[in-house]
Every structure is written in C-alpha cells, then in structure tokens.
Design a protein around this motif. Structure first.
Motif, PDB file in Angstrom:
ATOM      1  N   ALA A 106      47.291  37.833  29.051  1.00  5.68           N
ATOM      2  CA  ALA A 106      48.804  37.738  29.330  1.00  5.68           C
ATOM      3  C   ALA A 106      49.371  38.047  27.774  1.00  5.68           C
ATOM      4  N   VAL A 107      49.008  37.609  26.457  1.00  6.74           N
ATOM      5  CA  VAL A 107      49.433  37.785  25.422  1.00  6.74           C
ATOM      6  C   VAL A 107      49.219  39.308  25.006  1.00  6.74           C
ATOM      7  N   ALA A 108      48.049  39.840  25.135  1.00  7.31           N
ATOM      8  CA  ALA A 108      47.765  41.179  24.834  1.00  7.31           C
ATOM      9  C   ALA A 108      48.528  42.201  25.766  1.00  7.31           C
ATOM     10  N   GLY A 109      48.657  41.956  26.992  1.00  7.38           N
ATOM     11  CA  GLY A 109      49.109  42.948  28.053  1.00  7.38           C
ATOM     12  C   GLY A 109      50.890  42.812  28.084  1.00  7.38           C
ATOM     13  N   ARG A 110      51.339  42.049  27.527  1.00  6.59           N
ATOM     14  CA  ARG A 110      52.805  41.545  27.591  1.00  6.59           C
ATOM     15  C   ARG A 110      53.689  42.909  27.341  1.00  6.59           C
ATOM     16  N   GLY A 111      54.301  43.434  28.166  1.00  8.10           N
ATOM     17  CA  GLY A 111      55.082  44.491  28.075  1.00  8.10           C
ATOM     18  C   GLY A 111      54.385  45.873  28.633  1.00  8.10           C
ATOM     19  N   SER A 112      53.050  45.652  28.918  1.00  6.06           N
ATOM     20  CA  SER A 112      52.402  46.735  29.358  1.00  6.06           C
ATOM     21  C   SER A 112      52.061  46.789  31.031  1.00  6.06           C
ATOM     22  N   LEU A 113      52.270  45.556  31.682  1.00  3.17           N
ATOM     23  CA  LEU A 113      52.058  45.511  33.009  1.00  3.17           C
ATOM     24  C   LEU A 113      53.144  44.592  33.433  1.00  3.17           C
ATOM     25  N   PRO A 114      53.371  44.718  34.785  1.00  2.00           N
ATOM     26  CA  PRO A 114      54.387  43.788  35.263  1.00  2.00           C
ATOM     27  C   PRO A 114      53.960  42.086  35.086  1.00  2.00           C
ATOM     28  N   GLU A 115      54.937  41.484  34.856  1.00  2.00           N
ATOM     29  CA  GLU A 115      54.833  39.883  34.629  1.00  2.00           C
ATOM     30  C   GLU A 115      53.568  39.069  35.527  1.00  2.00           C
ATOM     31  N   GLU A 116      53.694  39.641  36.559  1.00  2.00           N
ATOM     32  CA  GLU A 116      52.936  38.921  37.873  1.00  2.00           C
ATOM     33  C   GLU A 116      51.386  39.172  37.804  1.00  2.00           C
ATOM     34  N   ARG A 117      51.180  40.300  36.859  1.00  2.00           N
ATOM     35  CA  ARG A 117      49.557  40.624  36.613  1.00  2.00           C
ATOM     36  C   ARG A 117      49.126  40.391  35.254  1.00  2.00           C
ATOM     37  N   LEU A 118      50.007  39.821  34.530  1.00  2.00           N
ATOM     38  CA  LEU A 118      49.609  39.326  33.171  1.00  2.00           C
ATOM     39  C   LEU A 118      48.681  37.952  33.582  1.00  2.00           C
ATOM     40  N   GLY A 119      47.348  38.120  32.950  1.00  2.00           N
ATOM     41  CA  GLY A 119      46.369  37.116  33.203  1.00  2.00           C
ATOM     42  C   GLY A 119      45.776  37.080  34.442  1.00  2.00           C
ATOM     43  N   ARG A 120      45.953  37.943  35.125  1.00  2.00           N
ATOM     44  CA  ARG A 120      45.453  37.769  36.544  1.00  2.00           C
ATOM     45  C   ARG A 120      44.199  38.892  36.776  1.00  2.00           C
ATOM     46  N   PRO A 121      43.454  38.647  37.613  1.00  2.00           N
ATOM     47  CA  PRO A 121      42.326  39.496  37.586  1.00  2.00           C
ATOM     48  C   PRO A 121      42.566  40.549  38.484  1.00  2.00           C
ATOM     49  N   ARG A 122      42.062  41.740  38.516  1.00  2.00           N
ATOM     50  CA  ARG A 122      42.454  42.804  39.273  1.00  2.00           C
ATOM     51  C   ARG A 122      42.303  42.871  40.573  1.00  2.00           C
ATOM     52  N   ASP A 123      41.194  42.143  41.112  1.00  2.00           N
ATOM     53  CA  ASP A 123      40.784  42.028  42.459  1.00  2.00           C
ATOM     54  C   ASP A 123      39.943  40.742  42.846  1.00  2.00           C
ATOM     55  N   ALA A 124      39.610  40.414  43.943  1.00  2.00           N
ATOM     56  CA  ALA A 124      38.852  39.482  44.305  1.00  2.00           C
ATOM     57  C   ALA A 124      37.506  39.353  43.618  1.00  2.00           C
ATOM     58  N   GLU A 125      36.842  40.755  43.491  1.00  2.00           N
ATOM     59  CA  GLU A 125      35.522  40.842  43.012  1.00  2.00           C
ATOM     60  C   GLU A 125      35.755  40.641  41.144  1.00  2.00           C
ATOM     61  N   SER A 126      36.789  40.976  40.670  1.00  2.00           N
ATOM     62  CA  SER A 126      36.970  40.647  39.293  1.00  2.00           C
ATOM     63  C   SER A 126      37.153  39.225  39.269  1.00  2.00           C
ATOM     64  N   ALA A 127      37.806  38.814  40.051  1.00  2.00           N
ATOM     65  CA  ALA A 127      38.041  37.077  39.825  1.00  2.00           C
ATOM     66  C   ALA A 127      36.556  36.503  39.838  1.00  2.00           C
ATOM     67  N   GLU A 128      35.548  36.913  40.708  1.00  2.47           N
ATOM     68  CA  GLU A 128      34.417  36.090  40.672  1.00  2.47           C
ATOM     69  C   GLU A 128      33.439  36.593  39.526  1.00  2.47           C
ATOM     70  N   ARG A 129      33.684  37.865  38.936  1.00  2.00           N
ATOM     71  CA  ARG A 129      32.930  38.083  37.836  1.00  2.00           C
ATOM     72  C   ARG A 129      33.399  37.425  36.574  1.00  2.00           C
ATOM     73  N   LEU A 130      35.033  37.064  36.487  1.00  2.00           N
ATOM     74  CA  LEU A 130      35.610  36.167  35.548  1.00  2.00           C
ATOM     75  C   LEU A 130      35.033  34.752  35.553  1.00  2.00           C
ATOM     76  N   ARG A 131      34.948  34.114  36.654  1.00  2.00           N
ATOM     77  CA  ARG A 131      34.448  32.946  36.899  1.00  2.00           C
ATOM     78  C   ARG A 131      33.135  32.617  36.314  1.00  2.00           C
ATOM     79  N   ALA A 132      32.281  33.824  36.743  1.00  5.06           N
ATOM     80  CA  ALA A 132      30.820  33.520  36.195  1.00  5.06           C
ATOM     81  C   ALA A 132      30.797  33.765  34.554  1.00  5.06           C
ATOM     82  N   ILE A 133      31.783  34.780  33.968  1.00  2.00           N
ATOM     83  CA  ILE A 133      31.715  34.984  32.643  1.00  2.00           C
ATOM     84  C   ILE A 133      32.312  33.514  31.927  1.00  2.00           C
ATOM     85  N   ALA A 134      33.135  32.939  32.521  1.00  2.00           N
ATOM     86  CA  ALA A 134      33.804  31.509  31.891  1.00  2.00           C
ATOM     87  C   ALA A 134      32.929  30.674  31.823  1.00  2.00           C
TER      88      ALA A 134
END
Length: 242
Positions: A106-134
């Motif tokens: 969210a901090v890095a992407g400020r001004g580059s992406l719409p507000e609703e996409r900041l800090g959010r994974p691209r899709d369901a597969e990305s969300a699953e990968r992100l949970r595994a990394i976390a």
C-alpha cells in the motif's frame, strides 16, 4: 509431513555453513563497528541506501545523491516511502505478517494503482501464495534466520502477488525478516545494495528459483550467502569506521 516448511534447505550442500559464515560476518560488523554507539541517523542512512538500490533494481534511474536530496524519480520515491515506514512494521510482522505485507505494498504503490488495489493480491491464486509466504515469517524452523529472509524474498519475487512494486516489497520484506528475527534489529546492513552490486547473479538466480526445483533453489540460497556478506560490507558502519 514436517511441521517445518524450511527443513528441506538445511541439508543442502554448502547452505548451512554458508549462512553461518555470512551471519558471522554481519555479527562482526555490528559488534566491531560499535552497535551500542549507533544512532538513528545510521539506521536512516542504511535504509536510504537500501531504498536507492531497491529503486534502481525496480527501474529507477536516480543516483543516490539525488535520492538523498529528495530529487529522485517516482520509483525512487516509492522505495523511500517504504523505507521510512519499514521498522515500524517489525512488531506487526511478528503478529500478523499478511497485514505487514499488505502495508508494504500500500505504501509502495500509492499513486500508481487505484486505492482499492493497494495491499491486495492480484487474484485468488496470488492470495493463496501470499498466505503461504506469510507463514514463513513466524514459523519455528531449524533454518538460519538469513535463509528465512532469502526464501521470503525469492518467494515474493516468484509469486508477484501484487499489481505493482513486487520487487520493492520483496526486498523490504527481506529486511523485515532480518530485523524481526534478531539478525539486524537496527537495520544497519544493506542487502539491497548487495543485490544491486551483484545484479547479474541476483537476477539470474531469482529466475532459477522461480522456475522451481531443488537446483534453482539451491543456487539462490548459495547466492544469498554471498549477498549477505556483501550487505555487511555495504553498511554505513563500514564507511563511518574508515
């Protein structure tokens, strides 16, 4: 099934000893250059150098002097914003690593992406990968803390979970692991500068890791041992002592 998701790397040839040597080098710099006497300014300088290097790896054309004077290009400014908030996320990443990763983006992407996409994974597969990394941030493991940082970095680069700034997020997350796991609590070594200095090896080994398989992962980890040694040499503690 093992409860330790990083158990596989402990047995790789040269990896435990390589990370032990890199950790000794970092500890020597922090100890011998006077960790107790370091100031917030030293940490700020390390973070600034790291932001500049991370920005260049992301595509910035700004020189360090320009970034220092606040005249860097947009990518450099994005990396600097992340660096100024990074250490405040150490307690967050210890409790809720997904929240910390979302905040980095969210901090890095400020001004580059719409507000609703900041800090959010691209899709369901990305969300699953992100949970595994976390999970890697807080898991109990026999793997060295430096190895955890290297794997988190590479996994984020391979997953590209966000719509932008994945490299900046991955390199910031690497710093967070080093701070949160007690390797470098004041964030005085500069892994981003090491990756920039070793850029051909850095980028080729990340590609090998992303392809998958033990050889690519093994090569990345061996590269990381070299990079962390260079990160210690890039610390402002070194130049302050010269």
């Amino acid at each position: 099934m093992s409860a330790d998701p990083l158990e596989w790397l402990v047995g790789l040839e040269g990896v435990p000893s390589g990370f032990a040597g890199a950790r000794d080098g970092i500890d020597a710099v922090l100890r011998d250059r006077g960790l107790r006497r370091t100031s917030p300014e030293t940490t700020a300088e390390s973070l600034l150098r790291g932001a500049h290097a991370s920005g260049v790896l992301e595509g910035s054309a700004s020189e360090l002097a320009e970034v220092r004077e606040g005249r860097g290009d947009g990518i450099a400014a994005d990396a600097v914003r992340v660096s100024t908030e990074l250490l405040s996320l150490v307690p967050v990443v210890r409790r809720t690593p997904l929240q910390a990763l979302a905040r980095l983006h969210a901090v890095a992407g400020r001004g580059s992406l719409p507000e609703e996409r900041l800090g959010r994974p691209r899709d369901a597969e990305s969300a699953e990968r992100l949970r595994a990394i976390a999970i890697l941030f807080t898991t109990e493991t026999e793997a060295p803390a430096l190895a955890v940082a290297a794997v988190v970095h590479a996994e984020l680069m391979a997953a590209t979970p966000f719509g932008s700034h994945n490299g900046i997020v991955a390199r910031a997350a690497e710093r967070l692991v080093l701070a949160a796991r007690g390797v470098d609590e004041k964030s005085l070594v500069v892994p981003e500068a090491a990756h920039l200095a070793l850029r051909p090896q850095y980028e080729s080994n990340l590609r090998g890791y992303a392809i998958g398989g033990t050889p690519g992962m093994h090569s990345w980890l061996l590269y990381a041992t070299e990079a962390y040694a260079a990160a210690a040499d890039a610390s402002p503690l070194r130049s302050a002592a010269d």
